[in-house]
Design an enzyme around this catalytic site. Sequence first.
Site: not given
Length: 282
Positions: A49, A93, A116
């Site tokens: 990422k 994460q 997210d």
Amino acid sequence: MTVIMDGKLLSEIIINQLKIKTGKLEKKPHLVVFLAGNNSASRIYVNNKKKKAEYIGFTLSVVELPSDISEKDFLEQIYIMNDDSNINAMLIQLPLPNNLNSQKIIESVDPIKDADGFTSYNFGWMALGYNPYAVPCTPKGIIRLLDEYKVNPEGKNVIVIGRSNIVGKPLSLMLQQRNATVTMAHSKTENLAEIASSQDIVISAIGIPNFINSKFIKKGAVVIDVGINRTEKGITGDVDFNDVKDKVSMITPVPGGVGPMTIAMLLENTFELFQIQQNFVL
Ligand code: NAD
């Protein structure tokens, strides 16, 4: 002839478009990734990422936290970022170490910085069919791939196998909003192969290598393989690609299908959150 749905190529196009748009900005979007504990797969995902974010011109900061961090200390770090106007987006994460309550940590992210789309605010707005600040990246990437390949789910029978909060559940809701007739299958579903083999679109997100074979597939179906399974032969999907490839009309490969789309959507969400916060549209 079977069409291979190239998520790698589409993700590169999206990332290059984001790079061009970011190049025109004075202030650049800043994404913070919280990485708690020592999960080697998570570390690889985060590095990936970071590389793509920096290619676009974003700032991506990784906040590394020890595996025994207390919930209180973790939450404090997030509150600091919530209040910092230089931080535009945050991502926790997953998976988190077992001592932490993942949903409580996720909920503490300001929804306007929730890259997210996992907070109940954003998830709830998505479930109700309104526009949240961000929607979950993997389902968003799958819908984008279907659009790119002109697969319109409207009126189609679609089975989503796997009902996790990050993939199957939000995807099934997003497909309903696209007027698909959705079957939500999971580990307790009986006669799965029989049900799946009547469907126009089969989407598997279960995490079992090569589980979906040609018995699950109707001739001409579209197959989306979300699985990323580490085996001794390398990374494989949930779908036995060689067994189904001549029966399907379109299929995503693993790797190179849904995975790169997920990262592209994360970066797109970051850009969109930044835009909302700046209150301007390019
Ligand atoms: P999860 O473990 O949280 O959920 C798995 C789901 O599959 C559950 O709902 C369970 O009921 C269902 N399931 C398990 N065994 C089943 C069976 N035999 N028959 C029917 N359903 C069954 O998984 P997750 O986090 O959603 O991830 C699923 C897979 O997708 C994993 O391989 C993961 O690595 C991958 N994944 C890929 C991406 C991507 O970007 N490509 C993103 C997230 C997850």
